[in-house]
Design a protein around this motif. Structure first.
Motif, mmCIF file in Angstrom:
data_model
loop_
_atom_site.group_PDB
_atom_site.id
_atom_site.type_symbol
_atom_site.label_atom_id
_atom_site.label_comp_id
_atom_site.label_asym_id
_atom_site.label_seq_id
_atom_site.Cartn_x
_atom_site.Cartn_y
_atom_site.Cartn_z
ATOM 1 N N GLY A 151 42.968 3.328 56.626
ATOM 2 C CA GLY A 151 43.111 4.642 57.221
ATOM 3 C C GLY A 151 43.518 4.616 58.685
ATOM 4 O O GLY A 151 43.630 5.669 59.327
ATOM 5 N N PHE A 152 43.754 3.436 59.215
ATOM 6 C CA PHE A 152 44.164 3.300 60.617
ATOM 7 C C PHE A 152 45.522 3.968 60.833
ATOM 8 O O PHE A 152 46.447 3.767 60.049
ATOM 9 C CB PHE A 152 44.246 1.814 60.967
ATOM 10 N N VAL A 153 45.632 4.754 61.909
ATOM 11 C CA VAL A 153 46.903 5.424 62.207
ATOM 12 C C VAL A 153 47.391 4.984 63.591
ATOM 13 O O VAL A 153 46.793 5.337 64.612
ATOM 14 C CB VAL A 153 46.742 6.958 62.165
ATOM 15 N N LEU A 154 48.448 4.226 63.593
ATOM 16 C CA LEU A 154 48.968 3.669 64.847
ATOM 17 C C LEU A 154 49.295 4.766 65.859
ATOM 18 O O LEU A 154 49.010 4.627 67.051
ATOM 19 C CB LEU A 154 50.220 2.831 64.547
ATOM 20 N N ALA A 155 49.863 5.860 65.358
ATOM 21 C CA ALA A 155 50.284 6.941 66.258
ATOM 22 C C ALA A 155 49.104 7.575 66.998
ATOM 23 O O ALA A 155 49.296 8.245 68.018
ATOM 24 C CB ALA A 155 51.048 8.006 65.470
ATOM 25 N N ASP A 156 47.888 7.355 66.487
ATOM 26 C CA ASP A 156 46.715 7.938 67.150
ATOM 27 C C ASP A 156 46.187 7.095 68.305
ATOM 28 O O ASP A 156 45.276 7.532 69.029
ATOM 29 C CB ASP A 156 45.569 8.119 66.136
ATOM 30 N N GLN A 167 53.414 0.379 61.197
ATOM 31 C CA GLN A 167 52.365 1.040 60.420
ATOM 32 C C GLN A 167 52.280 0.435 59.011
ATOM 33 O O GLN A 167 51.177 0.189 58.501
ATOM 34 C CB GLN A 167 52.640 2.553 60.342
ATOM 35 N N ASP A 179 49.108 -1.471 57.374
ATOM 36 C CA ASP A 179 48.551 -1.008 56.096
ATOM 37 C C ASP A 179 48.493 -2.134 55.061
ATOM 38 O O ASP A 179 47.540 -2.254 54.305
ATOM 39 C CB ASP A 179 49.425 0.116 55.498
#
Lengths: 287, 287
Positions: free
Chosen positions: B22-27, B227, B231
């Motif tokens: 669930g990691f989001v690079l953009a965050d 991303q 993932d």
């Protein structure tokens, strides 16, 4: 350091340590500090100052080579009896600069594959490329040192190797590799103390090998083999330097000075941009 | 540093930076300093303290492997957009220890010979041996980053590579290589400033390549490709860490902490002598 060696020392260190005709290894005082009259604590300051200079010159040497594959390289060849401090040179002198510009190679006992080739085969593959500072921890000289002392090749083959080495070194220096050949020279007594320390301290046991004492027992034979190496392979294009090494701080300072000396002679320059700087600024601003 | 990161930080840095489901690079805020509430000047002190610890652990790791060829190695994989600071990590974090225990490899555009082989062929040859700390400056991940963004292989081949990477990494971790995978993450604006500096300063021109701006224009595509990498290849045995890198001092401290963390888990020990210490002392005294 070069500025330092001019300020603090009685002369040019490279000159003082260089092996010329008539050089007698047995006459060298291994506790001496030629060209350096200061104390150990001064030497530490000078080493730190030299490290900054070394670091900048290394970066320029590397940078220069990026636009020009014919630009020079440096190759430090380190030879010595066990415990003389090769590792300390790598750590404290070479370790002061960017690992990305260093090509370090420790030559061990040859592998079966290496033994199938001429003794220079494995050496040739590790000659530093343009812009790099190469370091050989042991080298092709092992093949005329332990090779001679332990009769690992016939006398004719050993004999052939001195000329082969000179030809090889002539060729790589012509191709732009600046050779700095160093024998770190300790006394037999100093070696006993250093081996004893390795045996005393459990955190140093891993550095000790019973074979070290076997080689030590052949000390005089090794000194004889070194004398022949110095007589036969200290050439104008690739001279040897014998660095008294009973005092580690002196040996480090001296090897640093030899490296600074060759780097200053190379005098590497930041390369001129091969692109249109203003046009790239515009592209960047628009991106 | 590990002690430091326990003292000065809000938690374990490895935990904070690790990429999970669930990691989001953009965050990620590229200017943030997760787990470190101190100032830049504190960070410099902490980096120096960590360097000493790193140096000692590296020596133990190396020493341990001398008697046991099955002992562990460490491999730091560095990936990043241009100017993100890979070179600074090598210089300031890795450069703090003995060059003799480091195996550094910068992967460039593949050569024709390398292209004739599977993409992992050239990688496999550079996996560090027991006792070494390997550093990959770029890596097999280029083959699913620029490889994907620039369509250097078919979509099916790119697809195949994620699983191939996981299998490869599983195999080398099983064989004792502790992987530390790091993406240094800068913002597009930060990159503009750093490229602009390279264009402003003649002594930095050699670090600039017009191709850097071409890649920059594909920034969003690269972020998308990263991303997917995160993932697909952040696994329990080889997790990714995304290190905010707009502040160089934080990135260095964080990568050092990740390395100290893995070295402390390995907990390398001075090896026990494989020879009779007392007998060797006697031989030495007699020699």
């Amino acid at each position: 350091m070069m500025a330092k060696s001019q300020t603090h020392s009685d002369g040019d260190l490279g000159d003082l340590l260089r092996v010329r005709d008539g050089f007698v290894l047995a006459d060298v005082d291994t506790r001496s500090t030629p060209g350096y009259g200061q104390t150990k604590s001064d030497a530490q300051d000078d080493l730190a100052a030299g490290a900054e200079e070394f670091d900048e010159l290394q970066e320029r040497l590397y940078a220069q080579s990026r636009e020009n594959p014919d630009s020079p390289a440096v190759l430090l060849v380190l030879q010595a009896m066990d415990t003389a401090g090769k590792g300390g040179i790598v750590r404290h002198v070479i370790g002061a600069t960017d690992p990305q510009g260093i090509h370090l190679k420790a030559f061990k006992k040859p592998t079966p594959e290496e033994l199938e080739h001429d003794f220079l085969w494995r050496i040739e593959r590790e000659v530093p490329r343009a812009g790099y500072i190469g370091v050989f921890d042991r080298s092709h000289y092992e093949d005329v040192l332990i090779g001679r002392v332990r009769s690992l090749a016939t006398p004719d083959e050993i004999e052939r190797r001195y000329d082969a080495i000179n030809d090889f070194e002539r060729r790589i220096t012509d191709a732009g590799v600046h050779l700095v050949k160093v024998m770190l020279h300790i006394s037999k007594d100093e070696q006993r103390e250093r081996l004893a320390e390795r045996l005393e301290r459990p955190d140093k046991h891993w550095k000790f090998n019973p074979g070290d004492i076997d080689e030590r027992q052949l000390w005089d034979d090794y000194m004889g083999a070194y004398q022949v190496v110095l007589d036969r392979t200290s050439t104008p294009h690739a001279p040897w330097h014998v660095v008294p090494a009973d005092r580690k701080w002196y040996a480090r300072l001296a090897v640093q000075a030899l490296l600074l000396d060759v780097l200053e002679r190379i005098d590497p320059q930041w390369p001129v941009a091969s692109f249109d700087v203003e046009a790239e600024k515009e592209r960047l601003a628009a991106s």
